[in-house]
Design an enzyme around this catalytic site. Structure first.
Site, PDB file in Angstrom:
ATOM      1  NE  ARG A 109      92.291  89.804  82.308  1.00  0.00           N
ATOM      2  CZ  ARG A 109      93.165  89.223  83.132  1.00  0.00           C
ATOM      3  NH1 ARG A 109      93.014  89.316  84.424  1.00  0.00           N
ATOM      4  NH2 ARG A 109      94.178  88.527  82.657  1.00  0.00           N
ATOM      5  CG  HIS A 136      94.657  84.256  79.539  1.00  0.00           C
ATOM      6  ND1 HIS A 136      95.004  85.484  79.005  1.00  0.00           N
ATOM      7  CD2 HIS A 136      95.113  84.269  80.823  1.00  0.00           C
ATOM      8  CE1 HIS A 136      95.635  86.193  79.909  1.00  0.00           C
ATOM      9  NE2 HIS A 136      95.712  85.485  81.026  1.00  0.00           N
ATOM     10  CD  GLN A 139      99.438  83.146  81.637  1.00  0.00           C
ATOM     11  OE1 GLN A 139      98.974  84.151  82.146  1.00  0.00           O
ATOM     12  NE2 GLN A 139     100.665  82.717  81.916  1.00  0.00           N
ATOM     13  CG  ASP A 227      94.037  78.764  85.936  1.00  0.00           C
ATOM     14  OD1 ASP A 227      94.428  79.550  86.821  1.00  0.00           O
ATOM     15  OD2 ASP A 227      93.276  79.121  85.009  1.00  0.00           O
ATOM     16  CB  CYS A 266      98.279  81.552  84.140  1.00  0.00           C
ATOM     17  SG  CYS A 266      96.657  81.381  84.922  1.00  0.00           S
ATOM     18  NE  ARG A 294     100.381  87.268  80.028  1.00  0.00           N
ATOM     19  CZ  ARG A 294      99.264  87.615  80.670  1.00  0.00           C
ATOM     20  NH1 ARG A 294      98.998  87.104  81.849  1.00  0.00           N
ATOM     21  NH2 ARG A 294      98.387  88.455  80.119  1.00  0.00           N
TER      22      ARG A 294
HETATM   23  N1   CP Z   1      97.796  85.382  84.513  1.00  0.00           N
HETATM   24  C1   CP Z   1      97.107  86.527  84.438  1.00  0.00           C
HETATM   25  O1   CP Z   1      96.460  86.835  83.429  1.00  0.00           O
HETATM   26  O2   CP Z   1      97.189  87.306  85.556  1.00  0.00           O
HETATM   27  P1   CP Z   1      96.339  88.611  85.874  1.00  0.00           P
HETATM   28  O3   CP Z   1      94.905  88.159  86.096  1.00  0.00           O
HETATM   29  O4   CP Z   1      96.952  89.164  87.119  1.00  0.00           O
HETATM   30  O5   CP Z   1      96.417  89.550  84.716  1.00  0.00           O
HETATM   31  N1  NVA Z   2      91.267  80.958  84.788  1.00  0.00           N
HETATM   32  C1  NVA Z   2      91.594  82.155  85.512  1.00  0.00           C
HETATM   33  C2  NVA Z   2      92.834  82.763  84.949  1.00  0.00           C
HETATM   34  C3  NVA Z   2      93.279  84.047  85.634  1.00  0.00           C
HETATM   35  C4  NVA Z   2      94.474  84.659  84.979  1.00  0.00           C
HETATM   36  C5  NVA Z   2      90.430  83.128  85.444  1.00  0.00           C
HETATM   37  O1  NVA Z   2      89.822  83.250  84.376  1.00  0.00           O
HETATM   38  O2  NVA Z   2      90.117  83.745  86.458  1.00  0.00           O
END
Ligand code: CP
Ligand code: NVA
Length: 308
Positions: A109, A136, A139, A227, A266, A294
Site C-alpha cells: 500500500r 485500488h 477492492q 467513498d 469500501c 476482501r
Molecule cells: N477498503 C480498504 O482498503 O480499507 P482499509 O483502508 O482499512 O484497508
Molecule cells: N479513497 C480512499 C480509500 C480508502 C480505502 C483512500 O484512498 O483513502
C-alpha cells in the site's frame, strides 16, 4: 516459477479476472461455517509467505490479506515503510530484490503508484497493489464478488459512482470494460476521474458516462457507490468537503436509482458526510459483505499471482 503481478485491473485479461472471481465464489462456499482460522482443503499456499508493506493506514487490507494467507495454508509478515530502511532512503529496487529472496509475494500500500510499479519491476516475486493514490484493484474484485452474490449479472449492469473521482473510482473505470457493466460517474468537474483512466476504458470499449451531478449519475442505477470525500494523502480537506457536499448519498438520492438499488462503500465511511446513516446502515447496503469479500477475493488473487 510462474508468477504474475496484480497492479491494475486493465493489465489482466477479462477471462482471467472472471476466473479469479469464479474461484473466489467457489472457495468462499467451500468453507462456509468453518472457523475463520482453519486452513482450506489442500492448503494451496502451504509453505508460502506474503510480505505486506504499508505506507498508509489500513484495517481491511491488513487483516484480510493476513487471514487470506492463513486460510490458504501460508503466512504473512507485515511492516510499515517507516519500520523499514525504505523509510530512511533505501531504494525501492534494493528493497524489492532483498524481499524477493525472503518471501514468495509482496503486497504494497503506497502513496505513489509509480513506487509499486518500480517495486514490481525490480522484484522477482509477484507484487500486489494494496491501494495507491491512483487505484485500488483488490477492492473492486471484492465489490464485484459481492454484487454477484446478491444476484447482479455484471454484464449490462448499470453502476453509479458519486463523489470524488478518486483511486477506487479509477479501478471501477478499469473494471467496467473487463466485466461488461456500464459506469455512470457523478463528480464535480474539479474532482472528475483522470483522463488517462478514461482513455484506458475507451480503448477497451468500456462504457463510462460522466455527469456533473449525483442525480444524473444515479438515475436508473442498479448499484450506487460512494467513498470518502477526503482520501489518505489529500491535503485540501476543507475545500473538498465543501465542494463535494452535494454529492452525499442520501435516501432521496437512492430513490432516483433503480428499485432496490444496492449501496456499496469500501470503508472507512464518514456517516453524515459522503453518505447518510439511513443509507449505509439500511437494508440495501452491502458494506459488511463487501468488507468480508476482501478476504475471499484476495485469496483467489494470491493463488492467481502464484499460479497455485
Ligand atoms: N477498503 C480498504 O482498503 O480499507 P482499509 O483502508 O482499512 O484497508
Ligand atoms: N479513497 C480512499 C480509500 C480508502 C480505502 C483512500 O484512498 O483513502
Amino acid at each position: 516459477m510462474t508468477y504474475r503481478h496484480f497492479i491494475d485491473l486493465w493489465h489482466v485479461e477479462s477471462a482471467e479476472l472472471r476466473a479469479i472471481l469464479d474461484e473466489a465464489h467457489r472457495m468462499k462456499k467451500a468453507r462456509a461455517g468453518w472457523p475463520k482460522g482453519r486452513v482450506d482443503a489442500g492448503a494451496p499456499l502451504e509453505g508460502h509467505t506474503l510480505a505486506m508493506i504499508f505506507e498508509k493506514s489500513s484495517t481491511r487490507t491488513r487483516f484480510s490479506f493476513d487471514m487470506a494467507m492463513r486460510q490458504l495454508g501460508g503466512s504473512s509478515i507485515t511492516a510499515t515503510s517507516s519500520d523499514m530502511q525504505l523509510g530512511r532512503g533505501e531504494t525501492i529496487d534494493d528493497t524489492a530484490k532483498v524481499l524477493s529472496r525472503y518471501v514468495d509475494a509482496v503486497m504494497i500500500r503506497a502513496n505513489d503508484h509509480s513506487d509499486v510499479e518500480a517495486f514490481a519491476e525490480a522484484a522477482s516475486v509477484p507484487v500486489i497493489n494494496g491501494l495507491t493514490d491512483r487505484s485500488h484493484p483488490c477492492q473492486i474484485m471484492a465489490d464485484l464478488l459481492t454484487l454477484e452474490e446478491h444476484g447482479l449479472d455484471l454484464k449490462g449492469a448499470r453502476i453509479a459512482w458519486v463523489g470524488d473521482g478518486n483511486n477506487v473510482c479509477a479501478s471501477f473505470i478499469h473494471a467496467a470494460p473487463k466485466f461488461g457493466f456500464s459506469l455512470a460517474v457523478g463528480t464535480p468537474k474539479r474532482f472528475a476521474p483522470d483522463e488517462e483512466d478514461l482513455e484506458i476504458a475507451a480503448e477497451l470499449q468500456g462504457r463510462i458516462d460522466l455527469f456533473e451531478t449525483a442525480e444524473e449519475a444515479v438515475a436508473g442505477a442498479d448499484v450506487v457507490i460512494a467513498d470518502t470525500f477526503v482520501s489518505m494523502g489529500d491535503t485540501d480537506a476543507e475545500r473538498r468537503l465543501e465542494i463535494l457536499e452535494p454529492y452525499a448519498v442520501t435516501a432521496e438520492l437512492m430513490e432516483l436509482a433503480g428499485k432496490g438499488a444496492k449501496f456499496l462503500h469500501c470503508l472507512p465511511a464518514h456517516r453524515g458526510e459522503e453518505v447518510d446513516e439511513e443509507v449505509i446502515d439500511g437494508p440495501n447496503s452491502l458494506i459488511f459483505d463487501e468488507a468480508e469479500n476482501r478476504l475471499h477475493a484476495q485469496k483467489a488473487i494470491l493463488r492467481w499471482c502464484l499460479d497455485k
